[in-house]
Design an enzyme around this catalytic site. Structure first.
Site, mmCIF file in Angstrom:
data_model
loop_
_atom_site.group_PDB
_atom_site.id
_atom_site.type_symbol
_atom_site.label_atom_id
_atom_site.label_comp_id
_atom_site.label_asym_id
_atom_site.label_seq_id
_atom_site.Cartn_x
_atom_site.Cartn_y
_atom_site.Cartn_z
ATOM 1 N N TYR A 278 0.827 -1.209 0.000
ATOM 2 C CA TYR A 278 0.000 0.000 0.000
ATOM 3 C C TYR A 278 0.863 1.262 0.000
ATOM 4 O O TYR A 278 0.757 2.100 0.891
ATOM 5 C CB TYR A 278 -0.933 0.012 1.219
ATOM 6 C CG TYR A 278 -1.673 -1.290 1.388
ATOM 7 C CD1 TYR A 278 -2.697 -1.633 0.508
ATOM 8 C CD2 TYR A 278 -1.320 -2.194 2.378
ATOM 9 C CE1 TYR A 278 -3.346 -2.846 0.623
ATOM 10 C CE2 TYR A 278 -1.971 -3.414 2.494
ATOM 11 C CZ TYR A 278 -2.985 -3.726 1.614
ATOM 12 O OH TYR A 278 -3.629 -4.914 1.729
ATOM 13 N N TYR A 406 -12.322 -7.190 5.953
ATOM 14 C CA TYR A 406 -11.146 -7.274 5.083
ATOM 15 C C TYR A 406 -10.866 -8.748 4.840
ATOM 16 O O TYR A 406 -10.753 -9.538 5.780
ATOM 17 C CB TYR A 406 -9.912 -6.606 5.716
ATOM 18 C CG TYR A 406 -8.692 -6.792 4.838
ATOM 19 C CD1 TYR A 406 -8.503 -5.993 3.708
ATOM 20 C CD2 TYR A 406 -7.767 -7.796 5.094
ATOM 21 C CE1 TYR A 406 -7.421 -6.196 2.863
ATOM 22 C CE2 TYR A 406 -6.686 -8.005 4.260
ATOM 23 C CZ TYR A 406 -6.513 -7.204 3.138
ATOM 24 O OH TYR A 406 -5.449 -7.408 2.300
ATOM 25 N N ASP A 507 -13.658 -16.587 7.776
ATOM 26 C CA ASP A 507 -12.282 -16.224 7.423
ATOM 27 C C ASP A 507 -11.524 -16.056 8.741
ATOM 28 O O ASP A 507 -11.608 -15.008 9.381
ATOM 29 C CB ASP A 507 -12.303 -14.936 6.603
ATOM 30 C CG ASP A 507 -10.897 -14.416 6.307
ATOM 31 O OD1 ASP A 507 -9.927 -14.949 6.893
ATOM 32 O OD2 ASP A 507 -10.775 -13.472 5.517
ATOM 33 N N LYS A 536 -1.745 -16.894 7.824
ATOM 34 C CA LYS A 536 -0.933 -16.116 8.761
ATOM 35 C C LYS A 536 -0.197 -16.963 9.811
ATOM 36 O O LYS A 536 0.842 -17.530 9.528
ATOM 37 C CB LYS A 536 -1.797 -15.045 9.416
ATOM 38 C CG LYS A 536 -2.238 -13.969 8.415
ATOM 39 C CD LYS A 536 -2.885 -12.816 9.087
ATOM 40 C CE LYS A 536 -3.389 -11.764 8.118
ATOM 41 N NZ LYS A 536 -2.403 -10.777 7.741
HETATM 42 N N1 PLP Z 1 -8.351 -12.425 5.511
HETATM 43 C C1 PLP Z 1 -8.079 -11.719 6.616
HETATM 44 C C2 PLP Z 1 -9.068 -11.716 7.738
HETATM 45 C C3 PLP Z 1 -6.892 -11.015 6.738
HETATM 46 O O1 PLP Z 1 -6.644 -10.306 7.850
HETATM 47 C C4 PLP Z 1 -5.972 -11.063 5.667
HETATM 48 C C5 PLP Z 1 -4.703 -10.315 5.751
HETATM 49 O O2 PLP Z 1 -4.531 -9.409 6.524
HETATM 50 C C6 PLP Z 1 -6.273 -11.823 4.533
HETATM 51 C C7 PLP Z 1 -7.461 -12.491 4.488
HETATM 52 C C8 PLP Z 1 -5.321 -11.899 3.374
HETATM 53 O O3 PLP Z 1 -4.213 -12.665 3.685
HETATM 54 P P1 PLP Z 1 -2.864 -12.523 2.840
HETATM 55 O O4 PLP Z 1 -2.335 -11.163 3.120
HETATM 56 O O5 PLP Z 1 -2.004 -13.632 3.332
HETATM 57 O O6 PLP Z 1 -3.234 -12.676 1.398
#
Ligand code: PLP
Length: 693
Positions: A278, A406, A507, A536
């Protein structure tokens, strides 16, 4: 900071001849006019001196080596940093003295010492794996110092084996080998002559092949211990004269700069050519060069060490460089770093899948491995859509998501992010249009208000015929604003989805693996989603990997479609799917977490962050302070000045990266109380000094 120049002298064993090697080399360097000094980072077996100070035997020996040079500053050229009386391993000696040794602290003091001379010889204690504390050893110190290594080998029975093992360990760490010095450590009997000569021949041959050439042979000179100083000096002169090849190797050994660009060049090249998250590209944003991580700390090139408040964006849940994960990585790298997953399988993937299924909420029995969080979300989206195709419910093509969410940066994932802060306007042309439900208004820490679910329910009932799934971050909406909502919302959503034939996708990429105080945030509501995305902290912050856990009913329908024209295959297969390195590390990371008192740690962090951040509540411009698990958030009324704050935090020894209207902390679970306090006081101070404005 200038790179160190010199070498690290280690031994194939204790009593291999390190001190004599260092003394002879120091003398040789000084004889040829180099500005050199020798440093012993840890000296055990010290002698009690006058006034209670401890005399370091190695520095005394080096002083003897230099005596004949009649230098005025000879004493200044040798030093022993940490001194202990018992003649035992550093970790034991330190423990007995109620002291502690860490690689960070030793590296810093060695660098400080080294800044006083052009060449520094740093002599270890014992061999490469001599412990400094419960987790770190001499090899870690050598790695941190990034110096070429000179290996002193005592010429005796068994030394070939010891020397080769030490070389293997050094090479496995990527350390540059200066070479070997073979030392006769006793007069030896005539019977031994053949064996000792053979040692020389074998080590010369093997050393050459391994990049650790035999550079010198030092004879046994009894006069080194002679009471007559002239005789002693002649012996040192003799040893020093044998060091010419070592001196040459040292002079021509690549400095760190030969392998890496100079620190200024790294930053300027980065600014001109390397894109950051970003960020603008030309020029790039202000960044700091990180050179190492350790526990809950990030080391910068300028020598400063920052307390990490971010866990590298949720990943390093247990802190950095956890030994079990590094070990798993190395072992797997030796065996099979990667192999395609089409048509093949392997133990790291299968054992990881077993662990995840065992831990996950009930019903999630099928595992799809992908490359990153965003890709996991793409996979989840495709699963939902293909499931409906396989069912023959072709109208159910839309997805619903929450405002303030997100889910990642790829197109499908982005389409589920908050439609305003998720920048949909930039990419409308390619983004599928999803249905957005209001952000759950009921806070986690307040009683649930059923009115907060009414509108969601109304919309879902109305749109259900065209909806395939609802995608949510359970309990904690992360990058969309660090919002914590009530578990009852999730429970009601689960019930409604069941009633309306809508899949529920959780998620858990950010919330998974303990961050909220439960292993998975869905557990707060006691629900099982139909699909769960993990990422993560899955690999403990070591490398990228994600996993999509899927309910059996979905997998079965996709595999056996009710409609003839639909293939019974799930149409996704990344090149690096189930990368064995990543799976092996993830397996170790999961065990590492479960074998640790993570719940206790998260509770401790929660209490400490709550206490430490509370004072921010009344600061100007602050709209809320909230803490859940190991997440602490200070929310502001207007977007914060990220640049100002980031600089301020680095100056104050902490790594905190605010975004938009939040300054938040997500430290590794192992972070000590004092470090948590350092983080919260830096945040308080930043608000007090209005750095956010
Ligand atoms: N989903 C959530 C809840 C996240 O916090 C993030 C990243 O911050 C992602 C998906 C995307 O993961 P990545 O950055 O490994 O593509």
């Amino acid at each position: 900071m200038n790179a160190l120049r010199g070498c690290f002298i280690t031994g194939s064993d204790t009593d291999a001849g390190k001190t004599v090697t260092t003394g002879a080399l120091l003398r040789a360097l000084l004889e040829q006019g180099s500005d050199a000094r020798a440093v012993k980072p840890v000296q055990t077996g010290c002698l009690p001196g006058k006034k209670g100070q401890l005399l370091a035997p190695d520095t005394l020996r080096w002083q003897e080596a230099l005596r004949g040079l009649h230098l005025r500053d000879a004493e200044r050229r040798t030093s022993a940093l940490r001194r202990f009386l018992p003649a035992c391993s550093p970790h034991l000696a330190a423990r007995d003295a109620g002291a502690s040794l860490t690689v960070t602290e030793l590296t810093r003091s060695c660098r400080q010492e080294a800044s006083q001379a052009s060449f520094t010889l740093i002599e270890g204690a014992g061999g490469v794996y001599v412990p400094l504390n419960e987790q770190e050893d001499m090899l870690d110190l050598m790695t941190a110092l990034e110096l070429p290594v000179l290996l002193a080998v005592g010429n005796k029975l068994g030394c070939i084996n010891h020397a080769l093992l030490a070389i293997e360990a050094l090479k496995a760490r990527g350390l540059h080998g200066l070479g070997m010095v073979l030392c006769r450590i006793s007069r030896g009997t005539s019977d031994e002559a053949e064996l000792l000569a053979d040692n020389v021949a074998v080590l010369a041959r093997r050393g050459e092949a391994l990049g650790f050439p035999l550079l010198a042979e030092l004879p046994f000179l009894p006069n080194l211990n002679s009471p007559h100083t002239e005789m002693q000096d002649a012996a040192w002169a003799e040893l020093s004269s044998r060091m010419s090849k070592v001196v040459r190797a040292l002079n021509s050994s690549p400095t760190r700069e030969a392998h890496h660009p100079a620190p200024e060049d790294i930053l300027s090249f980065d600014r001109e050519h390397v894109w950051h998250p970003y960020a603008s590209a030309v020029p790039g944003p202000e960044v700091w060069e990180a050179v190492a991580t350790e526990g809950s700390r990030i080391h910068l090139r300028d020598g400063s060490v920052l307390v990490d408040g971010m866990s590298s964006w949720w990943c390093a849940a247990q802190g950095y460089r956890r030994p079990a994960m590094i070990r798993a990585l190395k072992e797997q790298a030796e065996r099979m770093p990667h192999v395609m997953f089409g048509g093949l399988t392997h133990a790291p993937a299968v054992t990881l899948a077993q662990k995840l299924i065992r831990l996950a909420p009930e019903g999630l029995t099928q595992v799809f491995f992908a490359d990153s969080g965003s890709v996991a979300v793409e996979v989840a989206i495709k699963l939902c859509l293909q499931y409906r195709q396989a069912e023959g419910k072709r109208k159910k093509t839309r997805l619903a998501a929450l405002r303030g969410a997100y889910h990642g940066d790829t197109c499908g994932a982005m389409s589920l992010c908050d439609p305003v802060t998720g920048m949909h306007h930039l990419f409308t042309a390619v983004l599928p249009r999803q249905l957005f439900l209001d952000r759950p208004s009921c806070r986690f820490d307040r009683p649930f208000d059923p009115a907060g679910f009414t509108e969601t329910e109304r919309i879902l009932r109305q749109e259900a015929p065209t909806l395939s799934a609802v995608v949510v971050e359970p309990i904690v909406q992360g990058a969309g604003g660090m919002w914590f909502y009530h578990p009852e919302y999730l429970r009601r959503l689960r019930r409604l989805c069941d009633e309306l034939d809508i899949l529920l996708v959780a998620d858990e990429i950010a919330t998974g693996f303990g961050r909220t105080g439960r292993l998975f945030a869905s557990e707060w509501a006691g629900i099982s989603p139909d699909i769960m995305c993990l990422g993560k902290a899955l690999t403990g912050g070591t490398m990228t990997l994600s996993a999509v856990l899927v309910g059996r009913h979905i997998a079965e329908r996709i595999s056996h479609p009710a409609v003839d024209a639909v293939p019974g295959l799930f149409m996704h297969g990344p090149t690096f799917m189930a990368n064995p390195l990543a799976c092996a590390v993830a397996g170790a990371a999961v065990d590492d977490l479960l074998n640790s008192p993570w719940q206790e740690n998260v509770r401790r962090i929660e209490a400490r962050l709550a206490r430490g951040l509370e004072a921010c509540r009344n600061m100007p411009g602050v709209s809320d302070v909230r803490v859940l698990g190991a997440i602490g958030v200070v929310e502001t009324q207007t977007p914060v000045n990220v640049e100002n704050l980031q600089k301020f935090f680095v100056q104050h020894g902490v790594w905190i990266r605010p975004f938009h209207r939040t300054v938040y902390l997500m430290p590794p679970f192992i972070t000590a109380d004092a470090d948590l306090d350092a983080l919260t006081s830096a945040v308080r101070l930043a608000f007090e000094q209005r750095m956010h404005l």
